[in-house]
Design a protein around this motif. Sequence first.
Motif, mmCIF file in Angstrom:
data_model
loop_
_atom_site.group_PDB
_atom_site.id
_atom_site.type_symbol
_atom_site.label_atom_id
_atom_site.label_comp_id
_atom_site.label_asym_id
_atom_site.label_seq_id
_atom_site.Cartn_x
_atom_site.Cartn_y
_atom_site.Cartn_z
ATOM 1 N N PRO A 56 35.866 111.013 64.703
ATOM 2 C CA PRO A 56 37.000 110.225 65.200
ATOM 3 C C PRO A 56 36.543 109.275 66.315
ATOM 4 O O PRO A 56 35.845 109.691 67.243
ATOM 5 C CB PRO A 56 37.964 111.286 65.736
ATOM 6 N N VAL A 57 36.925 108.018 66.197
ATOM 7 C CA VAL A 57 36.579 107.015 67.194
ATOM 8 C C VAL A 57 37.860 106.584 67.907
ATOM 9 O O VAL A 57 38.752 106.015 67.278
ATOM 10 C CB VAL A 57 35.895 105.792 66.553
ATOM 11 N N PRO A 58 37.994 106.848 69.220
ATOM 12 C CA PRO A 58 39.196 106.455 69.951
ATOM 13 C C PRO A 58 39.381 104.940 69.957
ATOM 14 O O PRO A 58 38.435 104.182 69.720
ATOM 15 C CB PRO A 58 38.945 106.990 71.367
ATOM 16 N N SER A 59 40.558 104.497 70.257
ATOM 17 C CA SER A 59 40.837 103.062 70.301
ATOM 18 C C SER A 59 40.006 102.353 71.363
ATOM 19 O O SER A 59 39.739 101.152 71.252
ATOM 20 C CB SER A 59 42.319 102.821 70.558
ATOM 21 N N ASP A 60 39.593 103.105 72.399
ATOM 22 C CA ASP A 60 38.754 102.519 73.453
ATOM 23 C C ASP A 60 37.264 102.647 73.152
ATOM 24 O O ASP A 60 36.422 102.308 73.996
ATOM 25 C CB ASP A 60 39.062 103.168 74.807
ATOM 26 N N GLY A 61 36.923 103.139 71.981
ATOM 27 C CA GLY A 61 35.527 103.178 71.579
ATOM 28 C C GLY A 61 34.778 104.401 72.058
ATOM 29 O O GLY A 61 35.372 105.422 72.429
ATOM 30 N N VAL A 62 33.451 104.288 72.070
ATOM 31 C CA VAL A 62 32.584 105.402 72.462
ATOM 32 C C VAL A 62 31.447 104.888 73.344
ATOM 33 O O VAL A 62 31.098 103.707 73.311
ATOM 34 C CB VAL A 62 31.976 106.117 71.232
ATOM 35 N N LEU A 63 30.894 105.812 74.124
ATOM 36 C CA LEU A 63 29.633 105.553 74.818
ATOM 37 C C LEU A 63 28.493 105.865 73.861
ATOM 38 O O LEU A 63 28.577 106.808 73.059
ATOM 39 C CB LEU A 63 29.502 106.446 76.056
ATOM 40 N N VAL A 64 27.415 105.082 73.955
ATOM 41 C CA VAL A 64 26.277 105.271 73.054
ATOM 42 C C VAL A 64 24.975 105.153 73.840
ATOM 43 O O VAL A 64 24.836 104.265 74.692
ATOM 44 C CB VAL A 64 26.257 104.205 71.933
ATOM 45 N N VAL A 65 24.022 106.021 73.553
ATOM 46 C CA VAL A 65 22.637 105.807 73.978
ATOM 47 C C VAL A 65 21.752 105.907 72.743
ATOM 48 O O VAL A 65 22.086 106.595 71.769
ATOM 49 C CB VAL A 65 22.160 106.801 75.064
ATOM 50 N N LEU A 66 20.635 105.190 72.799
ATOM 51 C CA LEU A 66 19.681 105.154 71.688
ATOM 52 C C LEU A 66 18.324 105.635 72.205
ATOM 53 O O LEU A 66 17.460 104.833 72.564
ATOM 54 C CB LEU A 66 19.562 103.738 71.121
ATOM 55 N N PRO A 67 18.143 106.949 72.265
ATOM 56 C CA PRO A 67 16.872 107.465 72.799
ATOM 57 C C PRO A 67 15.667 107.087 71.945
ATOM 58 O O PRO A 67 14.542 107.026 72.447
ATOM 59 C CB PRO A 67 17.091 108.976 72.830
#
Length: 322
Positions: free
Chosen positions: A234-245
């Motif tokens: 589920p993706v909230p309407s405000d989006g998500v935080l992401v990191v790309l290790p």
Amino acid sequence: MNLFRRDREPSRRPVEDVDLDSLLSLVAESLGYSFEFAHDGSSVTLRAFGDGYFSDDGLGGGGYRDGGPQGDGPGGGRPGGVEELAVKLTGLRREAGRRAREDWPMLVSEHLAHAVATAGERLDVCDLEQARPLMLTRVESVDEVADLTRVVGRHLNGDLVELLTVAGRAVRPEQAGCWPLPTGQALDQAVANVRGQERLRLENIELTGTPVTRLTASGPTAATHLRWLGDYLPVPSDGVLVVLPDPYTLLVHPVDGIGVVRAIERLRVHAARTDGLSPQVYWWHEERLTLIRADIVTQRGQTRLVVAPPPDFARVLARLAV
């Protein structure tokens, strides 16, 4: 020294094509090959030569005084054992037309050297039918790409670029220039191939008490799957935080409450420790990947995180804090 030679006879071809052919002939000879251009200029046939080779000082090619190449062993004097090699020039000519003339020696040298180095391979990247099913993407840090003008790709944001690859190798502009479709469509084809290739593996983990979701790919295509993140969780309407290790992994946390501030800290510290694709935290929202500037600062023996969110994300934080 003038690197560009002219035909002895007046040519009806554009002077740019004639000059590029002159440069191609010089580079071919420096690599140990004679040359013969197709009548329409779409390709050049390289043939390795030995001591018996002579150049006619024109653009039609050279020959052998004794009727054949010289040298010992299989292939005679042929570099790398390559006897004859047809090199397509359509993409090279298009790329040269977009570049300053001072870039031409580098373009031609790289194009012919790559053709010789890969002559034994069955794959011809310039052949769209061969290349199309092998097109994929790979995300790299902008700082890790030596010359962005020598690859085909598009920016995900200011510090990450999504490169077009064929059989794992980054595609060069003169290779993509051979295809009868724009590079944007080629990138879209690569993205579609990534989607059809596999689903990411998903697992829920914790970073010092903060729950995050880790998504893992078998190849360096994980970031491409952000486009279909809603297929995984589920993706909230405000989006998500992401990191790309690293290019194979995504770590995400929903932007669904003020706890996102702590999540930024946990993700930023984790990304810095991995020393991978990027040490930064990003905001994935409305199909865009936006940097959330977060600097780890040490003062008087104490370490703290200084966050400078972009304006749109700052407004989200203010709303969540109410």
